[in-house]
Design an enzyme around this catalytic site. Structure first.
Site, PDB file in Angstrom:
ATOM      1  N   GLY A  60       0.443  -1.496   0.180  1.00  0.00           N
ATOM      2  CA  GLY A  60      -0.082   0.449   0.095  1.00  0.00           C
ATOM      3  C   GLY A  60       0.838   1.287  -0.108  1.00  0.00           C
ATOM      4  N   CYS A  61       0.133   1.839   0.682  1.00  0.00           N
ATOM      5  CA  CYS A  61       0.768   3.493   0.302  1.00  0.00           C
ATOM      6  C   CYS A  61       2.451   4.167   1.220  1.00  0.00           C
ATOM      7  CB  CYS A  61       0.256   4.671   1.044  1.00  0.00           C
ATOM      8  SG  CYS A  61       0.831   6.662   1.192  1.00  0.00           S
ATOM      9  N   PHE A  62       3.057   3.747   0.669  1.00  0.00           N
ATOM     10  CA  PHE A  62       4.841   3.972   1.412  1.00  0.00           C
ATOM     11  C   PHE A  62       4.483   4.731   2.253  1.00  0.00           C
ATOM     12  CE2 PHE A  62       6.095   6.117  -2.578  1.00  0.00           C
ATOM     13  CZ  PHE A  62       5.711   7.099  -2.533  1.00  0.00           C
TER      14      PHE A  62
END
Length: 226
Positions: A60-62
């Site tokens: 997912g979002c880093f």
């Protein structure tokens, strides 16, 4: 950078555990979070090594992945970036089109004398993301938010493959694990994405999706938290 899906969206929250060893009872991971999924430690680990090692994970979002793993003792640095595609397409604007083959990922440099690769994977599966979400994570959708492990050597690949199989047999999640083992180089993301959560603690996306993950990690693995 404000993401279009950052505000007011429902989805799976962070996971948490009451302890770091063995199976533990579920607890709530914070505001909006689902109950934790209890998973065991990996039965095998990478052979002891001297010197710093590297791990590359996508989940997912880093921003959130980076925020969690920056809290782990033995992790010396965490870099946000892109993995799975080419250098030419490793930019935020191109990756967001979901046509580059990249996943948002983090690259960790860690001291294996302090934290092992299998322990990092346990945090990855139990706290940092939901390994049953296909080509999405919470409010973010598309292949660039997929769950993927990029082993840096044969030992890591063996451990990651075995752990996915081990966890699949536990029935810990109502849905199957979709995490893939992939190949591909890692490319550093733009400067504005580095240490984003630490630099922007009041950002709505960080408050809603990532702070609960960090809190869950610190409650679940106190002996591993800085």
């Amino acid at each position: 950078m404000l993401r279009a899906s950052a505000l007011g969206l429902a989805g799976l929250g962070a996971f948490a555990f009451a302890g770091a060893a063995g199976l533990v009872p579920p607890v709530f991971a914070g505001s909006g979070g689902d109950k934790a999924v209890a998973i065991p430690a990996a039965t095998i680990d990478v052979a002891p090594a001297t010197g710093d090692q590297v791990a590359v994970l996508a989940g997912g979002c880093f921003w959130g992945m980076e925020a969690v793993f920056e809290q782990v003792k033995g992790v010396k640095s965490v870099t946000s970036g892109y993995a799975g595609g080419t250098r030419a397409t490793a930019t935020y604007a191109q990756v967001m089109t979901d046509r580059t083959g990249h996943a948002e990922a983090i690259r960790m440099v860690y001291d294996p004398r302090v934290v092992s690769y299998a322990t990092l994977l346990r945090i990855y599966f139990s706290v940092a993301h939901d390994p049953t979400q296909l080509n999405r994570q919470g409010p973010d959708t598309g292949p660039s938010y997929r769950s993927a492990i990029f082993p840096q050597n044969p030992g890591q690949q063996r451990v990651a493959t075995a752990y996915i199989a081990q966890l699949g047999k536990t029935g810990a999640w109502p849905q199957p694990i979709v995490t893939k083992i992939e190949e591909g180089a890692f490319y550093r993301a733009e400067a504005e994405h580095q240490d984003f959560a630490r630099r922007n603690p009041a950002h709505p996306y960080i408050v809603r999706w990532d702070k609960p993950k960090v809190a869950a990690f610190r409650a679940a693995f106190p002996s591993l938290a800085r």
